[in-house]
Design a protein around this motif. Structure first.
Motif, PDB file in Angstrom:
ATOM      1  N   HIS A   1      -0.393  14.054   2.262  1.00 41.55           N
ATOM      2  CA  HIS A   1       0.268  12.556   2.364  1.00 41.55           C
ATOM      3  C   HIS A   1      -0.182  12.299   4.188  1.00 41.55           C
ATOM      4  CE1 HIS A   1       2.724  14.561  -0.537  1.00 41.55           C
ATOM      5  NE2 HIS A   1       2.912  13.192  -1.140  1.00 41.55           N
TER       6      HIS A   1
ATOM      7  N   GLU B   1       0.678  -1.239  -0.143  1.00 43.23           N
ATOM      8  CA  GLU B   1      -0.039   0.042  -0.185  1.00 43.23           C
ATOM      9  C   GLU B   1       1.031   1.181  -0.154  1.00 43.23           C
ATOM     10  OE1 GLU B   1      -2.373  -0.659   3.573  1.00 43.23           O
ATOM     11  OE2 GLU B   1      -3.885  -1.494   1.856  1.00 43.23           O
TER      12      GLU B   1
ATOM     13  N   VAL C   1       0.766   3.929  -2.671  1.00 39.42           N
ATOM     14  CA  VAL C   1       0.428   5.373  -2.108  1.00 39.42           C
ATOM     15  C   VAL C   1       2.029   6.146  -3.340  1.00 39.42           C
ATOM     16  CG1 VAL C   1       0.639   7.724  -0.927  1.00 39.42           C
ATOM     17  CG2 VAL C   1      -1.217   5.228  -0.565  1.00 39.42           C
TER      18      VAL C   1
ATOM     19  N   SER D   1      -3.293  10.460   4.059  1.00 40.42           N
ATOM     20  CA  SER D   1      -2.151   8.771   3.265  1.00 40.42           C
ATOM     21  C   SER D   1      -2.023   7.369   4.441  1.00 40.42           C
ATOM     22  CB  SER D   1      -1.942   8.631   2.814  1.00 40.42           C
ATOM     23  OG  SER D   1      -2.642   9.310   1.465  1.00 40.42           O
TER      24      SER D   1
ATOM     25  N   THR E   1       1.744   9.506  -6.102  1.00 40.71           N
ATOM     26  CA  THR E   1       2.051  10.343  -5.417  1.00 40.71           C
ATOM     27  C   THR E   1       3.896  11.242  -6.024  1.00 40.71           C
ATOM     28  OG1 THR E   1       2.561   9.947  -3.612  1.00 40.71           O
ATOM     29  CG2 THR E   1       0.306  10.469  -4.275  1.00 40.71           C
TER      30      THR E   1
END
Length: 379
Positions: free
Chosen positions: A39, A19, A23, A42, A27
């Motif tokens: 962030h 994950e 991410v 996230s 990004t």
């Protein structure tokens, strides 16, 4: 003695690693320092910001060992080590002291926001004249009706420029030394709080830091952690979490660098063969693996002792020293093995070195760790 992870623990690590990488891939090109809230959210969605906070307050309720494993995955999968460090400082130096020493009302008010990424916390301990020796804090607080008035300046406050709340330690009884400090939780919006501009640093660019000044800042009694005078022990307790679990992120960094180096020396050819065939190269890589695996075992043991409720001062000092010195040496070896390419920014090797340098300074310098180790050995 069991060195294996359960299926649940292994699954959690692999899922989080995947994950985090996903991410970061989505990004890519975005600077966390510029889009921090996105962030930060996230990280909250991944459960990182509340790993060891009790479930009732929005956390995952994990122990120290499982929390460290999560940060290990985060450090391995996320190339923005400053972001990993900022999350760790937020959790271990701020959220956990609140979870363990805050009043029920304070925990209910702040912890869900901290775990959900709705609020950012900054640890305000270090002062211009009080770094390694935190028993001589110049910042003061005087008793007034219903609370305290704080005056003083803190330097190198991680997350400072973007923090919504600060956990700070100031002197309330100068004559009591270590037992004359008190821990306070201060809102950024409180009158008398002044946050400086972001500091220009060598590394950890994605963790903004600044000086914070308290000028006749009123803090109500409900925002005192523990009792007045318990700030020293509270801080040392939080350092146990930080020196063990925060540095799991650096283990992840060491793993990532070792993977990059291994791939590079296999692919890079000189004199008609991979440079991995050269003994000078392969032995340097072997030393990188040795430092990383040795530090990993020490860190896991320190976290295990914390989970058992046992005294872990020696274990956490050994762990912190091994991880920080090991990752610094390995990052420098990586630059050497990549050669001129390692000095360029494309592969992130030079960034790993810059991010590794402060690890031997914060959370107690390497010499402070050696002093703690010597003391625990009765020297």
């Amino acid at each position: 003695m069991d060195f294996s992870w359960s299926k649940e623990q292994s699954g959690r690590y692999e899922r989080l690693l995947d994950e985090v990488r996903d991410v970061c891939a989505r990004t890519h090109g975005e600077e966390p320092a510029g889009g921090r809230r996105r962030h930060w959210r996230s990280l909250a969605e991944l459960g990182v910001l509340g790993s060891c906070v009790p479930v009732g307050y929005g956390g995952q309720g994990l122990g120290a060992l499982d929390t460290a494993r999560s940060f290990e995955a985060l450090g391995r999968g996320c190339p923005h080590t400053g972001l990993v460090f900022g999350a760790a400082a937020h959790l271990f130096a701020c959220a956990m002291p609140i979870a363990e020493f805050g009043s029920p009302d304070l925990r209910a008010e702040l912890l869900p926001k901290l775990c959900a990424g709705e609020a950012v916390a900054g640890n305000a301990m270090t002062e211009p004249e009080a770094g390694s020796d935190v028993s001589v804090l110049a910042a003061r607080a005087r008793r007034v009706a219903g609370g305290w008035v704080l005056t003083g300046e803190k330097s190198f406050v991680s997350n400072g420029p973007v923090a919504d709340v600060f956990l700070t330690y100031v002197t309330t009884r100068p004559e009591a030394g270590y037992f004359g400090q008190t821990a306070f939780v201060v809102d950024r919006t409180a009158p008398g709080v002044h946050v400086g501009t972001p500091l220009a640093k060598l590394g950890l660019d994605d963790c903004l830091a600044a000086a914070v000044r308290f000028e006749d800042c009123f803090v109500p009694d409900g925002r005192v952690l523990g009792d007045p005078g318990q700030g020293g022990p509270i801080f040392q307790h939080s350092m146990g979490w930080e020196r063990a679990c925060l540095f799991a992120g650096y283990l992840g960094l060491a793993d990532r660098v070792l993977e990059q180096v291994t791939e590079h020396v296999r692919a890079r050819r000189q004199s008609g063969e991979p440079i991995s065939r050269f003994q000078a190269v392969s032995h340097r890589v072997a030393d990188m693996a040795l430092r990383t695996e040795s530090a990993r075992l020490l860190l896991y043991r320190a976290c295990w002792l914390i989970d058992q409720g046992e005294r872990a001062v020696l274990a956490t000092a050994l762990s912190k020293l091994a991880v920080s010195e090991g990752v610094l040496h390995s990052a420098l070896d990586a630059v050497r093995l990549f050669g001129a390419r390692g000095y360029l920014r494309g592969d992130g090797i030079e960034a790993a070195l810059r991010d590794a340098v402060p690890s031997v300074i914060f959370s107690g310098t390497s010499d402070i760790q050696r002093q703690l180790i010597a003391r625990e050995l009765g020297l």
